[in-house]
Write a protein that holds these residues in place. Structure first.
Motif, short mmCIF file in Angstrom:
data_model
loop_
_atom_site.label_atom_id
_atom_site.label_comp_id
_atom_site.label_asym_id
_atom_site.label_seq_id
_atom_site.Cartn_x
_atom_site.Cartn_y
_atom_site.Cartn_z
N THR A 1 0.85 -1.19 0.00
CA THR A 1 0.00 0.00 0.00
C THR A 1 0.89 1.24 0.00
O THR A 1 2.04 1.21 0.44
CB THR A 1 -0.93 0.07 1.23
N VAL A 2 0.33 2.33 -0.48
CA VAL A 2 1.02 3.62 -0.46
C VAL A 2 0.68 4.34 0.85
O VAL A 2 -0.47 4.34 1.29
CB VAL A 2 0.57 4.47 -1.67
N ARG A 3 1.70 4.92 1.46
CA ARG A 3 1.50 5.65 2.70
C ARG A 3 0.89 7.02 2.41
O ARG A 3 1.43 7.78 1.59
CB ARG A 3 2.85 5.81 3.42
N LEU A 4 -0.23 7.33 3.07
CA LEU A 4 -0.90 8.61 2.89
C LEU A 4 -0.78 9.45 4.15
O LEU A 4 -0.96 8.95 5.26
CB LEU A 4 -2.40 8.43 2.65
N VAL A 5 -0.49 10.74 3.98
CA VAL A 5 -0.71 11.72 5.03
C VAL A 5 -1.85 12.61 4.57
O VAL A 5 -1.84 13.11 3.44
CB VAL A 5 0.55 12.55 5.33
N VAL A 6 -2.85 12.78 5.42
CA VAL A 6 -4.02 13.60 5.10
C VAL A 6 -3.98 14.85 5.97
O VAL A 6 -3.82 14.76 7.20
CB VAL A 6 -5.33 12.82 5.34
N LEU A 7 -4.11 16.01 5.35
CA LEU A 7 -4.13 17.28 6.07
C LEU A 7 -5.54 17.86 6.06
O LEU A 7 -6.18 17.91 5.00
CB LEU A 7 -3.14 18.27 5.44
N ILE A 8 -5.99 18.29 7.23
CA ILE A 8 -7.37 18.76 7.40
C ILE A 8 -7.39 20.06 8.19
O ILE A 8 -6.38 20.45 8.79
CB ILE A 8 -8.23 17.71 8.14
N SER A 9 -8.56 20.71 8.18
CA SER A 9 -8.75 21.90 9.03
C SER A 9 -10.07 21.85 9.79
O SER A 9 -10.36 22.77 10.56
CB SER A 9 -8.73 23.18 8.19
N GLY A 10 -10.88 20.80 9.57
CA GLY A 10 -12.22 20.83 10.16
C GLY A 10 -12.78 19.47 10.48
O GLY A 10 -12.11 18.62 11.07
N ALA A 11 -14.03 19.26 10.05
CA ALA A 11 -14.80 18.09 10.47
C ALA A 11 -14.25 16.77 9.95
O ALA A 11 -14.46 15.72 10.55
CB ALA A 11 -16.26 18.24 10.04
N GLY A 12 -13.59 16.79 8.80
CA GLY A 12 -12.95 15.58 8.31
C GLY A 12 -13.89 14.58 7.66
O GLY A 12 -13.67 13.37 7.76
N THR A 13 -14.93 15.07 6.96
CA THR A 13 -15.82 14.13 6.29
C THR A 13 -15.14 13.44 5.11
O THR A 13 -15.33 12.25 4.88
CB THR A 13 -17.12 14.83 5.84
N ASN A 14 -14.30 14.16 4.39
CA ASN A 14 -13.53 13.53 3.31
C ASN A 14 -12.51 12.54 3.91
O ASN A 14 -12.29 11.46 3.36
CB ASN A 14 -12.79 14.58 2.49
N ASP B 1 -8.33 20.63 18.19
CA ASP B 1 -9.72 20.39 18.62
C ASP B 1 -10.73 20.36 17.49
O ASP B 1 -11.87 20.77 17.67
CB ASP B 1 -10.15 21.46 19.65
N VAL B 2 -10.33 19.89 16.32
CA VAL B 2 -11.31 19.74 15.25
C VAL B 2 -11.76 18.28 15.17
O VAL B 2 -11.03 17.36 15.57
CB VAL B 2 -10.77 20.22 13.87
N GLU B 3 -12.95 18.09 14.67
CA GLU B 3 -13.56 16.76 14.66
C GLU B 3 -12.74 15.76 13.84
O GLU B 3 -12.68 14.57 14.16
CB GLU B 3 -14.98 16.85 14.10
N GLY B 4 -12.09 16.24 12.79
CA GLY B 4 -11.29 15.34 11.97
C GLY B 4 -10.18 14.65 12.73
O GLY B 4 -9.86 13.47 12.47
#
Length: 198
Positions: free
Chosen positions: A4-17, A43-46
């Motif tokens: 598998t490919v290693r993913l880093v995901v960057l968010i600012s909020g609720a994190g539905t994506n 303190d964001v939901e994501g």
């Protein structure tokens, strides 16, 4: 050879994506594993979503740094420590800078709620409605130094209904945007894996 490919995901909020990516990556055939989730806001939901799935998280508020250059360097170093093959901006409301793009340019993707190059910036659905378009949608693109200007990977069209306002249009775009993101991150990951297998 990685499976598998290693993913880093960057968010600012609720994190539905992010949630959709977490669910998709539970299937080994998807081709990607989320190894870390980062945010520019505490303190964001994501972040909670990631922690509930045992995914490592980090927070780098811009206010903690002397300037955006220092923040960009810190972001680059932190993301680099997880050795990702792909970085996904999933509702990340900060522009990455030269240091970040110097390392991750060409393998960082983002989505935008319009059919780029039309209506870039913070208010894609609102601007589309104001212009009077009959079709809007979402775009997945490779992040570059501009605002929503990078090479387009995929797009999905969403019709504008006569009674749409910004909220209803944006909500329908988000549904299509999420499906496109999940589909194409998987495709990109499997393409990377196919390249390493050669």
């Amino acid at each position: 050879m990685p499976t598998t490919v290693r993913l880093v995901v960057l968010i600012s909020g609720a994190g539905t994506n992010l949630q959709a990516l977490i669910e998709a990556s539970a299937d080994p055939a998807y081709g990607a594993t989320i190894v870390a989730v980062g945010s520019d806001r505490p303190d964001v939901e994501g972040l909670v979503r990631a922690q509930l799935h045992g995914i490592e998280t980090f927070v780098l508020p811009t206010a903690d740094f002397e300037d955006r250059v220092d923040w960009d360097i810190a972001l680059t170093e932190t993301v680099s420590s997880f050795e990702p093959g792909l970085v996904v901006l999933a509702g990340f409301m900060k522009l990455t800078g030269p240091a970040f793009l110097g390392v991750f340019g060409g393998r960082t993707v983002n989505t935008h709620p319009s059919l780029l190059p039309s209506f870039p910036g913070l208010h894609g659905p609102r601007d589309a409605l104001a212009y009077g378009v009959k079709v809007s949608g979402a775009t997945l693109f490779v992040v570059d130094e501009g605002v929503d200007t990078g090479p387009i990977i995929a797009q999905v069209a969403v019709p504008v209904l006569d009674d749409d306002d910004e909220a209803t249009l944006h909500e329908r775009i988000k549904v299509s945007e999420r499906a496109m993101l999940v589909d194409w991150v998987g495709r990109l990951a499997r393409k990377i894996l196919a390249g390493t297998a050669e």
